[in-house]
Motif scaffolding. Structure first.
Motif, PDB file in Angstrom:
ATOM      1  N   ASN A  37       3.164   5.916  -2.646  1.00 24.15           N
ATOM      2  CA  ASN A  37       4.308   6.709  -3.090  1.00 24.15           C
ATOM      3  C   ASN A  37       4.334   6.888  -4.606  1.00 24.15           C
ATOM      4  O   ASN A  37       4.887   7.858  -5.115  1.00 24.15           O
ATOM      5  CB  ASN A  37       5.627   6.046  -2.665  1.00 24.15           C
ATOM      6  N   THR A  38       3.776   5.897  -5.285  1.00 21.53           N
ATOM      7  CA  THR A  38       3.856   5.915  -6.749  1.00 21.53           C
ATOM      8  C   THR A  38       2.857   6.875  -7.389  1.00 21.53           C
ATOM      9  O   THR A  38       3.180   7.563  -8.357  1.00 21.53           O
ATOM     10  CB  THR A  38       3.614   4.486  -7.302  1.00 21.53           C
ATOM     11  N   VAL A  39       1.643   6.928  -6.833  1.00 18.55           N
ATOM     12  CA  VAL A  39       0.573   7.697  -7.474  1.00 18.55           C
ATOM     13  C   VAL A  39       0.970   9.147  -7.773  1.00 18.55           C
ATOM     14  O   VAL A  39       0.860   9.598  -8.928  1.00 18.55           O
ATOM     15  CB  VAL A  39      -0.730   7.620  -6.640  1.00 18.55           C
ATOM     16  N   PRO A  40       1.461   9.914  -6.781  1.00 19.01           N
ATOM     17  CA  PRO A  40       1.814  11.309  -7.133  1.00 19.01           C
ATOM     18  C   PRO A  40       2.923  11.388  -8.165  1.00 19.01           C
ATOM     19  O   PRO A  40       2.940  12.308  -9.002  1.00 19.01           O
ATOM     20  CB  PRO A  40       2.248  11.921  -5.808  1.00 19.01           C
ATOM     21  N   LEU A  41       3.844  10.406  -8.145  1.00 20.10           N
ATOM     22  CA  LEU A  41       4.934  10.416  -9.122  1.00 20.10           C
ATOM     23  C   LEU A  41       4.396  10.247 -10.538  1.00 20.10           C
ATOM     24  O   LEU A  41       4.931  10.808 -11.488  1.00 20.10           O
ATOM     25  CB  LEU A  41       5.939   9.308  -8.807  1.00 20.10           C
ATOM     26  N   THR A  64     -11.730   3.583  -0.691  1.00 21.62           N
ATOM     27  CA  THR A  64     -10.545   2.736  -0.555  1.00 21.62           C
ATOM     28  C   THR A  64     -10.705   1.501  -1.432  1.00 21.62           C
ATOM     29  O   THR A  64     -11.789   0.906  -1.489  1.00 21.62           O
ATOM     30  CB  THR A  64     -10.372   2.309   0.910  1.00 21.62           C
ATOM     31  N   LEU A  65      -9.642   1.136  -2.098  1.00 23.16           N
ATOM     32  CA  LEU A  65      -9.721  -0.012  -3.006  1.00 23.16           C
ATOM     33  C   LEU A  65      -9.287  -1.293  -2.319  1.00 23.16           C
ATOM     34  O   LEU A  65      -9.846  -2.351  -2.553  1.00 23.16           O
ATOM     35  CB  LEU A  65      -8.843   0.217  -4.240  1.00 23.16           C
ATOM     36  N   ILE A  97      -4.475   2.550  -0.509  1.00 22.40           N
ATOM     37  CA  ILE A  97      -4.731   2.456  -1.946  1.00 22.40           C
ATOM     38  C   ILE A  97      -6.180   2.834  -2.196  1.00 22.40           C
ATOM     39  O   ILE A  97      -7.093   2.162  -1.739  1.00 22.40           O
ATOM     40  CB  ILE A  97      -4.471   1.028  -2.471  1.00 22.40           C
ATOM     41  N   ASN A  98      -6.394   3.932  -2.892  1.00 20.05           N
ATOM     42  CA  ASN A  98      -7.766   4.388  -3.101  1.00 20.05           C
ATOM     43  C   ASN A  98      -7.989   4.802  -4.554  1.00 20.05           C
ATOM     44  O   ASN A  98      -7.118   4.586  -5.415  1.00 20.05           O
ATOM     45  CB  ASN A  98      -8.098   5.527  -2.142  1.00 20.05           C
ATOM     46  N   GLY A 142       0.831  -1.207   0.000  1.00 19.86           N
ATOM     47  CA  GLY A 142       0.000   0.000   0.000  1.00 19.86           C
ATOM     48  C   GLY A 142       0.860   1.249   0.000  1.00 19.86           C
ATOM     49  O   GLY A 142       0.614   2.193  -0.771  1.00 19.86           O
ATOM     50  N   ASN A 143       1.913   1.236   0.840  1.00 25.52           N
ATOM     51  CA  ASN A 143       2.825   2.386   0.879  1.00 25.52           C
ATOM     52  C   ASN A 143       3.468   2.620  -0.477  1.00 25.52           C
ATOM     53  O   ASN A 143       3.640   3.739  -0.928  1.00 25.52           O
ATOM     54  CB  ASN A 143       3.940   2.160   1.904  1.00 25.52           C
TER      55      ASN A 143
END
Lengths: 356, 523
Positions: A61-65, A185-186, A192-193, A56-57
């Motif tokens: 971390n990946t989404v904004p990137l 939330t997924l 993870i949402n 999840g972390n």
């Protein structure tokens, strides 16, 4: 083998080797400085996958990137290398929080959508200003956009401290963001949402825009040869503005979605550095939206791993900076592997002639 | 000639192979040698690898295979400085001079005579005079480069190489920018150098010039050597056959023109205010339907500015330009192309004509994305793109693997065909062409000329600029000559007009009366 294929293969090999070299150097440093190197390595390399929360972390971390990486793909497509992604990402977050807390006409998920649409428009417009100054007054686009980010930050900080700051709370930050606006939330027990879905859709849309529409096509032509674009009748200024608007909007959206599920409060007290991370992600992906997911995932993985290592061993998470620096150095270096490639080029074209 | 058999050649290049990073094979197993005291021609069509071969000799390019022998000893030349140390000099097509400095200052650049920490100007002038007298190449050491004519600048370049001690002088297409008179003068200078025992390597694709002054000739084709010949033993037809693969007859069927109504009107056009001398000074002319108007002149006399004003790339500063009654100064480039139906083939195709990092297909169709056939609500119709691109590639015989190939993989001639295909494949009222055959092979040139004639006969108004006198004479129905931004002569018909006569106008020696020049304009 055709030259085009050779170029493609070599850009993959180069990227792979750059990553490999960076990782090896990082591992050597870890082995040298850590008292328990094996444990540190284990948590660095495998930590991100050890349980569902950590995965999840990684995603978190990946989404904004992904957003900032896509932003740079579009911002830079015309050849105007602006840093507007940085300011837009920050302001996207701030404006998203402002909307969520102060816009009272709608509520719940309708507020989420309204806020994000507003963020897109505002951040798109913000990204136009540096280019207008650049074109009208001939000031360097890079420098203007860099400085303009500070203007954006101080304006944002004014808004934050006068309208959003929760002075009664022990944790400094804005008032609590309304939970009914959060993305669903997924995956249970993780953060993870729905923003992940938004990010993936944006990857597709950005690719589609740049490669399948006439505007994206024109923007790319300007990037390849601006003189040619002008000569062929393309409205160069208009298209540059469009690219900045869309690039700024995507970056801003990245900041915006952070306010709808990832954070209970808006609490950014400085620029986030995400604009620069976006440049790194985009460089790693050769500025192609279709590779952004991979490069963002990789960077997200390294950062999550370093974070875990930081918490579970005696190695600081700053090791990530070493990895990033080496990686970008090798990918950016034109001469890296150029000799080998030239030798193969000579070999293949000589062989082909024999066959013919 | 006998020395060639008995002594070691000055320079020998053996088995030279060079492949550029875009995959183009520029040279393949080329052998080349020159002796002292000869003028040696390197011939071939554009893209045959002449310049590349010489750049490797001068240390500007790195070869992938092969060796270079200097007076029989193997050497490696990795930079121009190392080439100069071996007494090799090169005069490039674009002159490497500092326009704001004087002749003497340019001459001694990099090896300035000093007085303490200062440059010794008197010594520099003295040295310049000495070398100019020694080779009988007169020059004013105190003249500023910017004020000199092209032919004189070239002389400075030659003297500069000699000052640095060059015994072997490489000239890259030296006559491309010269008038017939200046060319004669250059040849006189080269013969003087030969008498002094210097070697001249003369890169060219003009057969007549080579027959005139060269001793031996190396012919290149597609990056390979087609052999070395004594110039006196080989006929022009043979040279042409070796260069192209078959003998090329340039005789095209050109019908007499039948002009219709006026399409392009240029009245009192001036340009270049605030930049010293005007680039365009009160230019008046017109182009009618179904005629080809040519512009002759030494490059840099305002031709480029004129065409760029007409096509909208430069803002018109004074005067009026109208295409079918539409005022050009009030239109964007897009409108000039789409509303006034103008096509423009620019001089510098890599700078303006194509995006070389994009595919052939993207280049061919860049100007018609707005058409219903190619996009709907902004989304491109990929299928139609591919289909039309394939058709154009076939119609214009563009040699390529497929429509997805990058343009920078193509030869100069094929890149020009991409530009021509894009510009000439749509119905247009006016076509502006700048240097139609610059740097392309004879086959492609012939193809493009034929296309121009076809369009003229179909009723298109055509304006052509070319620095190549032979070409402009062949293409034009009527022709005007430009000198220092002005039209100095107009010829309704070219019958009985010689190249020497045109040369006199091009050099500014003669000028027609205002009445004669006025003929260029039709209401």
């Amino acid at each position: 083998m055709s030259n085009k294929k050779l170029d493609l293969i070599f850009s993959f090999i180069k990227t792979f080797l750059a990553i490999l070299i960076a990782m090896v150097v990082a591992l050597i440093i870890i082995v040298c400085i850590s008292d328990e190197p094996l444990e540190a390595l284990h948590s660095f390399l495998l930590g991100p996958f050890s349980n569902i929360r950590r995965i999840g972390n990684l995603v978190e971390n990946t989404v904004p990137l992904i957003f900032v990486g896509l932003g740079v793909c579009v911002l830079w497509a015309t050849g105007k290398r602006t840093l507007s992604g940085e300011g837009c990402y920050y302001f996207g977050g701030l404006f998203g929080a402002l909307m969520a807390l102060k816009f009272t006409l709608v509520s719940g998920k309708a507020l989420t959508v309204t806020s994000l649409v507003a963020v897109i428009i505002v951040c798109g417009l913000l990204a136009l200003l540096p280019i207008i100054v650049n074109v009208k007054y001939g000031a360097d686009d890079f420098v203007v956009s860099l400085l303009f980010n500070y203007v954006i930050f101080y304006v944002g900080n004014y808004i934050f401290s006068n309208y959003l700051m929760d002075i009664n709370s022990s944790s400094s930050g804005s008032y609590l963001l309304p939970e009914d606006t959060f993305f669903p939330t997924l995956v249970e027990k993780t953060k993870i949402n729905g923003s992940l879905i938004v990010a993936l859709v944006m990857v597709f849309l950005t690719w589609f825009f740049l490669y399948k529409t006439k505007w994206g096509y024109r923007i790319r032509l300007i990037g390849i040869n601006a003189n040619y674009a002008k000569y062929i009748g393309i409205n160069v200024l208009g298209m540059c503005l469009l690219a900045q608007f869309i690039g700024g909007a995507i970056s801003g959206l990245g900041g915006g979605v952070e306010m709808f599920g990832h954070n209970p409060r808006f609490a950014w007290f400085s620029l986030t550095n995400m604009g620069w991370d976006g440049i790194m992600v985009a460089t790693l992906a050769y500025y192609k939206p279709q590779y952004i997911l991979l490069s963002a995932l990789f960077l997200g993985y390294v950062r999550t791993g370093a974070d875990i290592m930081n918490r579970t061993s005696d190695v600081a998470s700053e090791i990530v900076l070493v990895i990033q620096a080496i990686m970008i150095l090798f990918i950016g270096a034109k001469a890296f592997m150029a000799g080998t490639q030239q030798k193969l080029r000579v070999k293949y074209s000589t062989e082909e002639k024999k066959e013919a | 000639m006998s020395t060639a058999e008995h002594s070691v050649p000055a320079i020998e290049m053996k088995g030279i192979t060079k492949i550029y990073s875009n995959g183009v094979v520029a040279n393949k197993d080329v052998d080349f040698s020159v002796n002292y005291g000869e003028i040696h021609a390197v011939m071939g069509e554009n893209g045959a690898g002449k310049s590349t071969l010489m750049k490797m000799l001068f240390g500007l390019e790195k070869m992938d295979k092969g060796q270079i022998l200097f007076e029989g000893k193997e050497v490696s030349i990795n930079s121009p400085a190392e080439a100069i140390a071996l007494k090799i000099g090169m005069v490039h097509q674009e002159f490497m001079l500092v326009p704001s400095l004087t002749v003497a200052e340019n001459m001694v650049l990099r090896e300035e005579p000093r007085k303490g920490i200062f440059i010794d100007h008197n010594k520099a002038i003295e040295e310049t005079k000495k070398i100019s007298e020694m080779y009988n190449l007169p020059i004013d050491p105190n003249a500023r480069i910017a004020d000199l004519a092209v032919g004189i600048k070239q002389r400075v370049e030659i003297l500069k190489a000699l000052y640095r001690g060059a015994k072997i002088l490489i000239l890259d297409e030296p006559t491309a920018v010269l008038t017939p008179q200046e060319t004669e003068e250059l040849f006189r200078q080269l013969l003087i150098l030969k008498e002094h025992g210097h070697t001249v390597i003369f890169i060219s694709h003009k057969i007549r010039e080579i027959k005139q002054i060269c001793d031996r000739i190396t012919i290149l084709k597609n990056g390979r050597s087609m052999g070395v010949y004594q110039v006196k033993d080989i006929s022009e037809g043979d040279i042409s056959r070796l260069m192209v693969g078959h003998e090329v007859k340039m005789n095209l069927d050109k019908k007499p023109a039948s002009p219709g109504k006026t399409v392009l009107k240029v009245e009192h056009l001036s340009y270049g205010y605030g930049e010293g001398k005007l680039k365009l000074d009160d230019v008046n002319f017109s182009v009618r339907k179904g005629e080809i108007i040519g512009i002759a002149g030494v490059e840099g006399n305002g031709q480029r500015e004129l065409l760029e004003c007409l096509s909208g790339l430069r803002k018109i500063q004074r005067g009026k330009v109208a295409i079918n009654g539409n005022d050009v100064s009030k239109m964007s480039i897009y409108d000039i192309r789409e509303k006034a139906k103008t096509a423009y083939i620019p001089q510098d195709r890599l700078l303006f004509g194509v995006a070389s990092g994009a595919t052939i297909q993207e280049n061919l169709l860049a100007n018609r994305m707005d058409y219903e056939e190619f996009s709907k609500a902004g989304v491109l119709k990929e299928k139609n793109f591919v289909k039309t691109a394939k058709e154009l590639i076939k119609e214009f015989t563009i040699k390529c693997d497929n429509e997805k190939q990058l343009v920078n993989m193509l030869s100069g001639g094929n890149i020009q065909k991409v530009v021509v295909a894009r510009e000439l494949s749509m119905p247009r009222e006016l076509i502006i062409i700048d240097q139609p055959s610059r740097g392309i092979d004879i086959g492609a040139t012939k193809f493009i000329h034929q296309k121009i004639f076809e369009l003229r006969d179909a009723g298109t108004a055509i304006l052509v600029n070319s620095a190549d006198l032979a070409e402009i004479r062949e293409l034009s129905d009527s022709l005007f000559v430009m000198y220092e931004g002005e039209i100095v002569a107009f010829f309704r018909s070219l019958d009985g007009v010689t190249e020497e006569q045109l040369g006199e106008y091009m050099l500014g020696i003669k000028k027609q009366t205002p009445e004669e020049i006025k003929e260029a304009f039709h209401e």
